[in-house]
Design an enzyme around this catalytic site. Structure first.
Site, PDB file in Angstrom:
ATOM      1  N   ASP A   1     113.520  89.390  24.833  1.00  8.81           N
ATOM      2  CA  ASP A   1     113.031  89.379  26.206  1.00  8.81           C
ATOM      3  C   ASP A   1     112.907  90.810  26.718  1.00  8.81           C
ATOM      4  OD1 ASP A   1     115.658  90.160  27.487  1.00  8.81           O
ATOM      5  OD2 ASP A   1     116.282  88.285  26.528  1.00  8.81           O
TER       6      ASP A   1
ATOM      7  N   GLU B   1     105.545  95.209  -8.946  1.00  9.91           N
ATOM      8  CA  GLU B   1     105.855  94.982  -7.522  1.00  9.91           C
ATOM      9  C   GLU B   1     106.343  96.267  -6.856  1.00  9.91           C
ATOM     10  OE1 GLU B   1     107.259  90.349  -7.092  1.00  9.91           O
ATOM     11  OE2 GLU B   1     108.613  91.724  -8.143  1.00  9.91           O
TER      12      GLU B   1
END
Ligand code: GLA
Length: 621
Positions: free
Chosen positions: A428, A508
């Site tokens: 928030d 990777e």
């Protein structure tokens, strides 16, 4: 009333602030209740070039008796008409901030939280939009509460087809005593209006929160690309294992190593140890100072996890101070994740925890702190307040949390604090004042993250969204997604990794190295550029896409994730946004006029498999 130059601030509460280049005025309207002798001061902050109006409320008791309030809302706005859509952002753990749009019907529609945090379930942000409003056209109004605790937001469509909205602290369980001469401040709301759609409304919030809410060194500095230990090793580590992880990561270009949960007290599982903020040197095989030194020698910064507000009953802290946990006298408290919540409304409790956190931070070279909070708050009863004042505890708790965070950032201004609450349970605007980034969700699946980050983007900038590449199959969903796609999604956030590099193949690792290099080249565009939602993932069929455009329109990054593959399907043309219609742009060495890209569209590359993704860099010629 009074009109003052500059933007007001609120004691003990977060508030948008003006910078040198922000034009800001404050209007304070004072109302007096002559019968009960109190004033209500309504504060408006007018931030002209941010296009934001804030509002907060202060109640001042000027009578000789205590005054008790049951409901103090920060914002009330009346519209002379109705017919709005109400956009809210609902969710649950690992599925936060799902965008929902519903027409306002006669009656009241509301969202809120009484969980002690702003919550996974409803975010303290909503939008009213007119019926024909789209991403790019039409009127809409945003309401964002700068508060991290219980809140209530509602819209009432009334008998005369008019609409009222209210936003503030949730009135349930709220009962606040204001003593003679005292003032009570209700949290701030940031309100914005756009006459050109939801996209522009988001841009207003993004800029204001990036520049006039977030604070500290990392407001503008590039946030370090991190590797977090959690999904890689969980609780199963010692110092050598962590150093090995950090070493592997540093070879790929990672800049910060974060040691997550499990380094303190007796903590090999989540059942014990919380509250005992003493380094478990036996487990690490060294002191924290030595560990951080080893990690710094690898060229990495070092960060650490805390969950300051909670305690396990199986901890020395709880055994010594059982009354420090919130619990109703005579009733067994409700456990969640085997833990209770410390009474942060109490200064003595906060001081104790603060001192222990500082001891840890001072014992090593630490540049990042993850502040976690992994449950809802129940049993809201403080041993320090009389029974009739228990209605103050939930709000006092949040004031206590803000107080401690403020002390922390004053004492360690250069530490980057990332907020977290079981993922995004306290994402928030209040927290952003203290923690410029917040872990968006415990769901690290790239495909799930599409809708989580999409929903979050309505009210919050990308620079605040903690987002990591994690392993495959994904820990939460078991889904397989290409490493490239996991990076596309994580790059649209603060970007980092959360896996054990040691388990990756050489191929990777080479990809990760390239991704980090690539992210560094886009960094300012992603963190400071304008973010455009091009599709809605809940409606998208073939692909979901979004775009970042530099403020001066000189470059853009188009991101696309393929969702479904249909053999012999039609070509997908995507209409870009935010470019200069009169300029030409280069894509893969080919020239395209800006207006053609925006009105005709760009033919998307052909995805050969589901969940493949593309990042297309676009530069002005
Ligand atoms: C929460 C956080 C995770 C991790 C764990 C550790 O779930 O959201 O990222 O830090 O706690 O216990």
């Amino acid at each position: 009333y009074q009109i003052l130059n500059g933007k007001y601030s609120l004691p003990g509460l977060p508030a948008i602030y003006a910078t040198e280049d922000t034009k800001a005025d404050t209007l304070i309207i004072t109302l007096e209740d002559t019968r009960h002798c109190f004033y209500v001061h309504i504060y408006y902050g007018v931030l002209e070039n941010l296009d934001i109006i804030t509002r907060a409320v202060c109640i001042e008791n000027h009578c000789s008796d205590d005054l008790y309030f049951e409901n103090i809302q920060s914002t009330c706005v009346d519209y002379l008409h109705g017919n709005f859509n109400f956009h809210t952002f609902y969710g649950r753990h690992v599925k936060e901030r799902t965008h929902q749009k519903s027409p306002l019907q006669h009656g009241i529609q509301s969202i809120g939280s009484t969980r002690g945090t702003s919550s996974h379930q409803y975010n303290p942000f909503f939008i009213l939009s007119e019926q024909d409003t789209t991403e790019d056209t039409g009127n809409c109004y945003g309401f964002s509460l700068l508060y991290s605790g219980d809140f209530s937001g509602l819209a009432e469509y009334d008998q005369y087809d008019q609409t009222r909205i209210l936003l503030g602290i949730h009135p349930d369980n709220f009962y606040y005593c204001i003593k003679p001469g005292e003032k009570f401040y209700a949290p701030e709301t940031a309100m914005a209006f756009s006459d050109c759609g939801l996209g522009n409304l988001s841009h207003i919030y993004h800029k204001a929160y990036r520049n006039n809410l977030c604070r500290g060194k990392y407001k503008t500095a590039r946030r370090p690309i991190l590797l977090n230990s959690w999904e890689g090793v969980y609780f199963d580590f010692d110092g050598d294992k962590l150093v090995q992880m950090a070493k592997d990561a540093s070879e790929l270009g990672v800049e910060l190593f974060v040691m997550d949960d499990g380094w303190f007290g007796k903590r090999d599982l989540d059942v014990s140890g919380l509250g005992d903020w003493l380094v478990n040197e036996e487990k690490l095989g060294c002191t924290l100072g030595e560990l951080s030194e080893r990690i710094y020698k690898l060229g990495l910064k070092f960060g650490i996890w805390f969950e300051p507000e909670c305690v396990n009953e199986d901890s020395n802290l709880y055994r010594a101070h059982p009354d420090w946990a919130l619990q109703v006298p005579g009733k067994a408290p409700c456990r969640s994740r085997y833990q209770l919540v410390l009474d942060f409304s109490r200064e003595d409790v906060r001081d104790y925890i603060f001192t222990h956190i500082c001891q840890v931070l001072d014992s090593a070279k630490i540049e990042y702190l993850k502040w976690d909070f992994n449950r809802s708050i129940s049993d809201i009863y403080s041993a320090k307040l009389p029974a009739k004042r228990q209605g103050e505890v939930a709000h006092r708790y949040i004031l206590g949390l803000y107080d401690m965070l403020e002390k922390l950032i004053q004492r360690y201004p250069d530490i980057l604090i990332e907020g977290c609450s079981g993922g995004g349970g306290r994402f928030d605007a209040g927290m952003l004042y203290y923690t410029p980034q917040i872990w968006c969700s415990d769901d690290t699946d790239a495909i799930e993250r599409l809708s989580i980050q999409y929903g979050t983007s309505f009210g919050y900038p990308v620079s605040t969204m903690g987002s990591h590449v994690s392993k495959c199959p994904n820990e939460q969903t078991g889904r397989m997604t290409p490493l490239n796609t996991r990076a596309t999604v994580a790059m649209s956030g603060t970007f980092g990794y959360e896996l054990d590099v040691n388990q990756m193949s050489d191929e990777e690792k080479a990809l990760v190295k390239a991704q980090i290099k690539e992210f560094k080249s886009y960094d300012s565009l992603i963190q400071n550029g304008n973010y455009y939602r091009l599709t809605d993932p809940s409606e998208a069929q073939s692909y979901h896409s979004w775009e970042f455009v530099a403020e001066d329109k000189s470059e853009a990054l188009l991101c696309i994730v393929s969702l479904q593959i249909h053999p012999n399907g039609p070509g997908n043309y995507i209409k870009l946004k935010g470019l200069d219609p009169h300029s030409a742009y280069l894509i893969d060495g080919k020239k395209y006029p800006g207006d053609v890209l925006m009105n005709g569209g760009l033919l998307l590359p052909f995805a050969k498999a589901e969940y493949e993704s593309f990042r297309i860099h676009i530069t002005r010629c």
